[in-house]
Design an enzyme around this catalytic site. Structure first.
Site, PDB file in Angstrom:
ATOM      1  N   LYS A  55      14.388  15.212  48.751  1.00  0.00           N
ATOM      2  CA  LYS A  55      14.106  13.774  48.401  1.00  0.00           C
ATOM      3  C   LYS A  55      15.288  12.846  48.237  1.00  0.00           C
ATOM      4  CE  LYS A  55      13.067  11.925  43.873  1.00  0.00           C
ATOM      5  NZ  LYS A  55      12.376  11.897  42.629  1.00  0.00           N
ATOM      6  N   GLY A 115       4.804   8.291  43.092  1.00  0.00           N
ATOM      7  CA  GLY A 115       5.353   8.202  44.507  1.00  0.00           C
ATOM      8  C   GLY A 115       6.057   9.600  44.993  1.00  0.00           C
TER       9      GLY A 115
HETATM   10  C1  R5P Z   1      13.766  11.580  39.306  1.00  0.00           C
HETATM   11  O1  R5P Z   1      14.721  12.052  39.525  1.00  0.00           O
HETATM   12  C2  R5P Z   1      12.707  12.034  38.366  1.00  0.00           C
HETATM   13  O2  R5P Z   1      12.912  13.676  38.025  1.00  0.00           O
HETATM   14  C3  R5P Z   1      11.205  11.977  38.740  1.00  0.00           C
HETATM   15  O3  R5P Z   1      11.098  12.456  40.040  1.00  0.00           O
HETATM   16  C4  R5P Z   1      10.859  10.548  38.940  1.00  0.00           C
HETATM   17  O4  R5P Z   1      11.090   9.984  37.866  1.00  0.00           O
HETATM   18  C5  R5P Z   1       9.263  10.224  39.529  1.00  0.00           C
HETATM   19  O5  R5P Z   1       9.385   8.958  39.646  1.00  0.00           O
HETATM   20  P1  R5P Z   1       7.903   8.530  40.532  1.00  0.00           P
HETATM   21  O6  R5P Z   1       6.745   8.928  39.980  1.00  0.00           O
HETATM   22  O7  R5P Z   1       8.056   7.063  40.096  1.00  0.00           O
HETATM   23  O8  R5P Z   1       8.029   8.680  41.739  1.00  0.00           O
END
Ligand code: R5P
Length: 289
Positions: free
Chosen positions: A184, A217
């Protein structure tokens, strides 16, 4: 010993009270006409060990925690343990751009003023614990999440990014299945890119596991990739379910079969209780009570 449950964490406090066989202290919470908060601990906690349980999200719960901590200190509590099921502001754990604060550090410093030790569940990054000026401990939600997922015939646990790999590895070991991760890249607060990977997900029941679901997301993009790779059932599991905006819709439209979260933030998806893990940590040698 007394347990004090803040507004955001009443059920976690209740669970800990039961597990630790310690009464819940009676508290009064009211709003002044101008909406400022009034708190009062009705039980006499003088000379007692006090465990205050409060998630620091959304913002009003932070002020409530500060006032509860101060009330316990003023009442002469012997030791104040602050249990933070979900530590808000944890994602601003460094300056990403010049001019920004390190929000996690500021909140941690303020919480440390009236506490002797802190426990928080799955902090976004481990180094957040170092921001507290008192002993700080991390409690993992993975064993309880894995216990729940084990009943779902999971073949593969997937981390949506490398940062979540350890969590996925640990969950897969407890479930007894394979693990893998996605690649990611975060573009900004709401935009991410998930690079396709050579996943072996054909006809598999997959659990994607992360610390936080915010906008959904990250999970939605991971689900899309899994679908392309022929996955069967897809479960998304997290410790902290923020479910901001249309996160749930996003997850359902992507084809998610079940959303699972703990009760560090209470929602209809809080299917896993965190009180047992917190109570176990409290009674372990690591944290003295
Ligand atoms: C990011 O490093 C966290 O571990 C989560 O992947 C993130 O906070 C998820 O955010 P969202 O649901 O907005 O994609």
């Amino acid at each position: 010993m007394y347990i004090i449950g803040g507004t955001a964490s009443k059920s976690v406090a209740k669970g800990m009270s039961k597990n630790l066989d310690a009464p819940l202290a009676r508290i009064i919470l009211k709003r002044f006409p101008d909406n400022e908060l009034y708190v009062c601990i009705s039980d006499d906690v003088s000379g007692e060990n006090v465990i205050i349980v409060q998630t620091t999200y959304p913002d009003p719960n932070i002020v409530e925690l500060f006032l509860l901590q101060d009330a316990a200190r003023e009442a002469g509590a012997k030791k104040i343990t602050t249990v933070i099921p979900y530590f808000g502001y944890g994602r601003q754990d460094k300056k990403f751009e010049d001019g920004e604060p390190i929000s996690a550090k500021t909140i941690a410093k303020l919480i440390s003023v009236n506490a002797d030790e802190v426990i928080t569940v799955d902090p976004h990054k481990k180094h957040i614990l170092d921001f507290f000026s008192i002993p700080a401990f991390s409690c993992s939600a993975v064993p309880e999440l894995a216990k729940y997922l084990k009943k779902k015939n999971i073949d593969l646990v997937l981390a949506p990014d490398k940062g979540a790999l350890d969590r996925a590895k640990q969950a897969s070991a407890l479930i007894g299945c394979d693990f893998d991760y996605m690649e990611k890249t975060r573009i900004d607060g709401t935009t991410i890119e998930i690079k396709p990977k050579n996943l072996n997900a054909q006809n598999k029941n997959v659990a994607i596991i992360d610390d936080i679901i915010s906008t959904g997301g990250t999970m939605a993009k991971s689900i899309n990739e899994l679908k392309k790779h022929g996955a069967n059932k897809i479960f998304v599991a997290c410790t902290h379910g923020l479910f901001a905006g249309d996160a749930i819709k996003k997850l359902s439209s992507a084809g998610c079969d079940e959303i699972i979260s703990t009760d560090t933030i209470k929602s209809e998806f809080s299917k896993v209780k965190i009180a047992p893990s917190l109570s176990q940590l409290m009674t372990s040698k690591q944290v003295s009570i």
